[in-house]
Motif scaffolding. Structure first.
Motif, PDB file in Angstrom:
ATOM      1  N   GLY A   1      -8.018   6.908  -8.702  1.00  0.00           N
ATOM      2  CA  GLY A   1      -6.988   7.468  -7.823  1.00  0.00           C
ATOM      3  C   GLY A   1      -6.705   8.926  -8.142  1.00  0.00           C
TER       4      GLY A   1
ATOM      5  N   ASP B   1      -2.993  12.901  -4.937  1.00  0.00           N
ATOM      6  CA  ASP B   1      -2.620  12.645  -3.531  1.00  0.00           C
ATOM      7  C   ASP B   1      -2.447  11.146  -3.281  1.00  0.00           C
ATOM      8  OD1 ASP B   1      -2.499  15.281  -2.876  1.00  0.00           O
ATOM      9  OD2 ASP B   1      -4.554  15.395  -2.112  1.00  0.00           O
ATOM     10  N   ASP B   2      -3.306  10.337  -3.906  1.00  0.00           N
ATOM     11  CA  ASP B   2      -3.157   8.874  -3.780  1.00  0.00           C
ATOM     12  C   ASP B   2      -1.808   8.441  -4.359  1.00  0.00           C
ATOM     13  OD1 ASP B   2      -5.645   8.368  -2.586  1.00  0.00           O
ATOM     14  OD2 ASP B   2      -6.651   8.329  -4.528  1.00  0.00           O
TER      15      ASP B   2
ATOM     16  N   ASP C   1       0.901   9.259  -1.956  1.00  0.00           N
ATOM     17  CA  ASP C   1       0.914   8.289  -0.842  1.00  0.00           C
ATOM     18  C   ASP C   1       1.533   6.965  -1.295  1.00  0.00           C
ATOM     19  OD1 ASP C   1      -0.286  10.096   0.816  1.00  0.00           O
ATOM     20  OD2 ASP C   1      -2.301   9.248   0.663  1.00  0.00           O
TER      21      ASP C   1
ATOM     22  N   TRP D   1      -1.511  -0.826  -4.976  1.00  0.00           N
ATOM     23  CA  TRP D   1      -2.739  -0.220  -5.480  1.00  0.00           C
ATOM     24  C   TRP D   1      -3.843  -1.276  -5.635  1.00  0.00           C
ATOM     25  CZ3 TRP D   1      -4.931   4.128  -5.154  1.00  0.00           C
ATOM     26  CH2 TRP D   1      -5.997   4.480  -5.977  1.00  0.00           C
TER      27      TRP D   1
ATOM     28  N   HIS E   1      -5.221  -1.895  -2.328  1.00  0.00           N
ATOM     29  CA  HIS E   1      -6.024  -0.747  -1.915  1.00  0.00           C
ATOM     30  C   HIS E   1      -7.420  -0.842  -2.537  1.00  0.00           C
ATOM     31  CE1 HIS E   1      -7.081   3.480  -1.216  1.00  0.00           C
ATOM     32  NE2 HIS E   1      -7.452   3.522  -2.482  1.00  0.00           N
TER      33      HIS E   1
ATOM     34  N   LYS F   1     -11.066  -1.372  -0.784  1.00  0.00           N
ATOM     35  CA  LYS F   1     -12.106  -0.387  -1.049  1.00  0.00           C
ATOM     36  C   LYS F   1     -13.374  -1.054  -1.581  1.00  0.00           C
ATOM     37  CE  LYS F   1     -12.056   4.162  -3.162  1.00  0.00           C
ATOM     38  NZ  LYS F   1     -11.382   4.993  -4.166  1.00  0.00           N
TER      39      LYS F   1
END
Lengths: 190, 290
Positions: free
Chosen positions: A41, A44-45, A48, A84, A87, A91
């Protein structure tokens, strides 16, 4: 004292108190970075993730039966960890960009999935909303916040009712188009 | 076929219950067959709800502004600093040992290279991993499989791969400024244990401090495998309640861990009760049983 402070955080999220939200941001960002940077990460992650977690809490505290059962920082961290983990799960289920092959099946109870989806939808909405011009943003907000047509025309200095109406539909059309083109929206619609 | 703007107007009238009977019937029959229109209705329903939520828009605007401000990435403070100037030789010597071993192996053609067989890992009642990976997870931190006189086939390198989230936190003051701060005094550094009759036993001790008097059971010790996902999914191998003992203004805890663990790397994570945010982290390497 700690309980009062935690309740203070919840109230601040409810009303969007900038000073307290900044404190939460400065306090929690180090933990978020420690959580996500080792698993690929970025800052910016983390930003967010911070915004999503606050929005999710905002939605959660609208529920009348909401009670904070742990320290705010623990609650916040738990939400971020779930977001996370999900996420990473998404991914890793796509093409192989993430080397971890273990499953990221985060375990939660209650209305987590619904809240998480609502939060994603709000993120998609807001991302599109920010891309509209200032006048479109203002016009749409006024229309949907129970203002009368006279108030809207006066505030926006619009000449006629028909023009205001047409502008609203144009802005709304642009907004929905932007949302539909967001990859996150397309992923949700799959 | 209507154009987009007409559709948007029509949907808004539908959502606001402003369609007359014939228009409503026509719209509903279109909805029944047109998936794209249904998706557009859902989207517009959401847009109206989001726009009507002034408090949420205010919050989103505030958050957007806050995250624009620069943020300095903090560095962790190690509790026990290493001696200056010595940090370089540990990885250096490790590399030399590996190179020497590879060189030695290359000179021994008669010796058959053992195969990595996950099945050879002894089964215990506490499995640190859900599934033995078919592919070694990528990590910037190399796995350090302990030296052993046993066939290397008995060890799975994946079980010694450092956890990417927890490993950088080992031996650091992870969280400061919270309601409770805590740290390990024992083990003061990473432990290397060899099971006796399949079990490992060791003592954990530590200190805590708090703004207000904490509850006696305010802290908990979690034992995690080396898998990133186990930590992210909140799946510790074991949870150990801790009992805080008050000594003046400070608090202490101690706990004897007696556990059946297969060879691998494990992490002890100190958390507040009902929390999953680490306060302190220590690691244990479990070798093969003698």
């Amino acid at each position: 004292m700690a309980e009062l402070r935690d309740q203070h955080y919840i109230e601040a999220i409810k009303i969007g108190d900038r000073v307290v939200l900044e404190t939460i941001y400065q306090t929690m960002m180090p933990s978020l970075l420690r959580l996500i940077k080792p698993t690929g990460g970025s800052i910016d992650d983390a930003k967010d993730l911070f915004q999503d977690a606050i929005v999710l809490i905002f939605k959660k505290i609208q529920q009348p039966d909401f009670t904070l059962t742990s320290a705010f920082s623990s609650y916040f961290y738990g939400i971020c960890r779930n977001l996370w983990a999900n996420h990473l799960k998404k991914k890793s289920s796509g093409h192989v960009t993430f080397g971890e092959d273990t499953k990221y099946n985060f375990v939660t109870d209650g209305d987590w999935h619904e809240l998480e989806e609502q939060t994603t939808r709000t993120r998609i909405f807001y991302r599109a909303f920010r891309q509209l011009g200032q006048d479109c943003q203002q016009l749409l907000q006024l229309f949907f916040q129970q203002k009368t047509m006279e108030e809207i025309m006066q505030e926006m200095q619009l000449g006629s009712y028909d023009y205001a109406r047409r502008r609203k539909y144009l802005c709304k059309g642009k907004l929905t188009e932007l949302m539909k083109n967001d990859p996150a929206y397309q992923e949700l619609s799959r | 076929m209507m154009n987009k703007q007409q559709d948007i107007e029509l949907i808004e009238q539908y959502l606001d219950n402003q369609l007359n009977e014939p228009d409503l019937m026509a719209f509903q029959s279109r909805l029944a067959t047109d998936a794209e229109l249904r998706a557009l209705v859902d989207l517009q329903r959401q847009v109206q709800a989001e726009l009507a939520n002034a408090a949420q828009i205010k919050l989103l605007n505030t958050l957007h502004d806050i995250v624009q401000s620069p943020f300095e990435v903090p560095t962790l403070q190690k509790e026990t600093p290493t001696k200056p100037g010595l940090g370089w030789w540990i990885p250096g010597v490790s590399i030399l040992i590996v190179v020497a071993y590879l060189f030695y192996s290359a000179l021994q053609p008669a010796v058959q290279q053992p195969q990595l067989q996950p099945e050879a890992v002894p089964k215990t009642d506490a499995q640190p991993a859900e599934q033995v990976p078919t592919q070694t997870p990528k990590s910037e931190i190399p796995a350090q499989v302990p030296k052993t006189t046993e066939p290397i086939a008995a060890l799975n390198p994946a079980d010694f791969q450092p956890n990417r989230i927890l490993d950088p936190l080992v031996g650091s003051q992870v969280r400061g400024g919270g309601a409770i701060e805590a740290s390990f005094t024992q083990p003061a550094k990473s432990l290397n244990l060899t099971p006796q009759n399949g079990r490992i036993s060791f003592l954990v001790k530590g200190n805590a401090s708090a703004d207000d008097k904490p509850e006696k059971d305010a802290l908990q010790l979690l034992l995690f495998s080396n898998r990133d996902a186990d930590f992210l999914n909140n799946k510790p191998i074991q949870k150990f309640p801790l009992s805080l003992l008050s000594i003046g203004n400070a608090y202490r805890f101690s706990k004897t861990i007696d556990q059946n663990l297969k060879p691998g790397l494990y992490y002890l994570v100190l958390v507040e009760k009902n929390s999953i945010e680490p306060l302190a982290v220590q690691k244990i390497t479990v070798n093969l049983s003698k």
